[in-house]
Scaffold this active site. Sequence first.
Site, PDB file in Angstrom:
ATOM      1  CG  HIS A  44      18.763   7.067   2.333  1.00  0.00           C
ATOM      2  ND1 HIS A  44      18.659   8.132   1.446  1.00  0.00           N
ATOM      3  CD2 HIS A  44      19.447   6.083   1.648  1.00  0.00           C
ATOM      4  CE1 HIS A  44      19.401   7.895   0.370  1.00  0.00           C
ATOM      5  NE2 HIS A  44      20.049   6.682   0.442  1.00  0.00           N
ATOM      6  CG  HIS A  77      15.382   7.517  -2.673  1.00  0.00           C
ATOM      7  ND1 HIS A  77      15.747   6.637  -1.587  1.00  0.00           N
ATOM      8  CD2 HIS A  77      15.225   8.879  -2.401  1.00  0.00           C
ATOM      9  CE1 HIS A  77      16.001   7.431  -0.623  1.00  0.00           C
ATOM     10  NE2 HIS A  77      15.606   8.599  -0.857  1.00  0.00           N
ATOM     11  CB  CYS A  99       8.086   9.311  -3.194  1.00  0.00           C
ATOM     12  SG  CYS A  99       7.187  10.766  -2.867  1.00  0.00           S
ATOM     13  CG  HIS A 127      19.805  11.545  -3.472  1.00  0.00           C
ATOM     14  ND1 HIS A 127      18.649  10.955  -3.702  1.00  0.00           N
ATOM     15  CD2 HIS A 127      19.866  11.660  -1.994  1.00  0.00           C
ATOM     16  CE1 HIS A 127      17.668  10.935  -2.618  1.00  0.00           C
ATOM     17  NE2 HIS A 127      18.441  11.046  -1.689  1.00  0.00           N
ATOM     18  CD  GLU A 129      14.170  12.816  -5.614  1.00  0.00           C
ATOM     19  OE1 GLU A 129      13.746  14.122  -6.006  1.00  0.00           O
ATOM     20  OE2 GLU A 129      14.063  12.672  -4.260  1.00  0.00           O
ATOM     21  CB  SER A 230      18.456  10.440   5.753  1.00  0.00           C
ATOM     22  OG  SER A 230      17.534  11.030   5.258  1.00  0.00           O
ATOM     23  CG  ASN A 232      14.869  13.725   4.591  1.00  0.00           C
ATOM     24  OD1 ASN A 232      14.383  13.956   5.666  1.00  0.00           O
ATOM     25  ND2 ASN A 232      14.837  12.411   3.929  1.00  0.00           N
ATOM     26  CB  SER A 274      14.112   7.793   6.140  1.00  0.00           C
ATOM     27  OG  SER A 274      13.961   8.060   4.662  1.00  0.00           O
TER      28      SER A 274
END
Length: 660
Positions: A44, A77, A99, A127, A129, A230, A232, A274
């Site tokens: 992201h 992701h 990841c 999302h 992920e 993003s 996070n 990111s």
Amino acid sequence: MEIIRADHSGFCFGVERAIHRAFDSINEAKEQGKKLYTCGHLIHNRAVTASIEEQGVQNISSLAEAEPGSMVIVRSHGEPESFYLEAEARGIELIDTTCVFVTKIHKLVKEARSEGRPVIIIGSRDHQEVMATNGWCDHEGTVLASPEEAKEAAPELLAQAEAAGKRPLAVSQTTIRRELQESVLEVLKDAGLDVEVRDTICNATKERQEACAALARRVDLMIVIGDPGSSNSRKLFEIAERNAPEAKFIQDISDLELKELCKYNKIGVTAGASTPEWIIKEVIASMSENVTTNVEHNPMLDYMDDIENSLRLPRPGEIVDGTVHQVIDNEVIINIGCKKDGILPKSEVTLEEGQTLADMFHEGDEVQAKVLKSDDGEGGILLSKKRLEMNENYKELAEAMESKETISVKLVKAVNGGVIASYKEVSGFVPMSQLSDRYVEKADEFIGQTVDVKVIRVDNKRNRAVFSRKAVLVEEKKKQVADIWANLNVGDIVEGKVMRFTDYGAFVDIGGVDGLLHISEISWGKLKHPKEALSIGDIINVKILSLNEEKGKISLGLKQTMPEPWTLVGTKYQVGQEIEGTVVQIKEYGAFVELEAGLDGLVHISEIANKRVENVSDVLQVGEKIHAKIMDIDADRKRISLSIKACLNEEVEPEAEDEE
């Protein structure tokens, strides 16, 4: 002013690994003569993904767009299990940059699914992920994004656990806040659900969030750098807002008003996982430069700076002030306050026809010039007045930036990360993110155009100017939206276009602004989803039910543009009339039948058949089409009584007598 960078800011291990692997695969693909794609954005961050795409890597939305035998990079992701199976079937080589912590979650949910255990995924359902993780348990996982959703889902989860006879497994999106995970689990526990919890929140995320919170409590302003997409980064901003007196979320230096920073004594800086290191350093360096130009120095420091400057040679591109020492035929000797004299050649001065250097310059004159070379080859510093004329253009740009005036520039060349734009004698830069108010993949379509821009940064000493076309477009759009709002009134019937659906309604564009058409306002009848009555792209007339300009919310109604069914009952339906309808609800005492959207009638249990009916559901099913006769219409109470029996030709069967 003090600028403090938080620990654990910037690229995490997983993102850094993904980027290195992606760039390695670019060379591998070239060597093998294969096409290389990314399915969705690698991470992201638009600056990073744009850099990858500039290397010839094409971004696709599905494997169907990739050529057989090509290479596809799996984003950090992750992807569902079906993605890998499809790639194998299509003969596509996958470069997996998922990841490692996300891969661990995939293994956990797949194992739980194979054991028949319910799976709970705590995180944002849209999302990537979370969507990928759910794909490793056949998309049967229950996604919970809040304690409220957990409370609503608890009864169904309890039923699933009872049916399976096994404890549900709970995992979390790696980047969510730990408080969210704990609050969701607390709700499930209070509901009596015994859950096996696997803590899958990334330690790097935890450390990043804790460092952000700790620093935010120590500073006057907390700056969070990250891409708006993003997750996070957005969570870091939430933490910063809760802990710091003030917080700002920026994508890069262009989003930051540097002159506003002088009022803060301490500024904290953190960045999402990111965010590239060069963007973080650019933000900190730009803020540091701003501090240098805005703080007051004491006289002693100024005196020491003068001594230091006399020993330092000016750099090429630097603008210097000096005093004319001597004027000769082809050059002017200028004292610029350092150990070397400045040499201003005739070729670097704009002279009118017949004019000489002696006509323009006299001993003792104060002059300003631009350094071309720190050494002209003969022990002097080569200067230029011609190049300094460009400085006037920079002054114009500085004034335009201060007044927020719009100027016109020509887009002349695409470069890494944006476009070179010319304003008179000045070459400036338009970052890719500032070219348009929409996402721009390649700048080629803009080259050669003359466009209106805002000046967002000027540094004439370093020959830097940064422009934004996006700022102009956004400003124009705001004016257009303001004009639209000024002409909207509650009760107006307006034309709109259906743009997108949610479970609770449809968003409709009514000429530049979106309004919400709630599912309850679409039809006089009952709908389970808006798509039952509408399609994307439909042009419809809707009524404005309410306006809230402050919050930018508009509520719309579609059914209000059509007659309410009961107002037409007297003209369309009469007692004794036979009708066809659909069973929509079954009760112990009978069945409700829909005659048309928003108009139901009741068939009492005694009017269903020519025989005794014990249970309505034994005879009728929801969704079944039936014929019935209208027995009574009560307009005041809005009730219609129906009879299926009255339409049947069968004779009434006598009830069996009790045997003695």
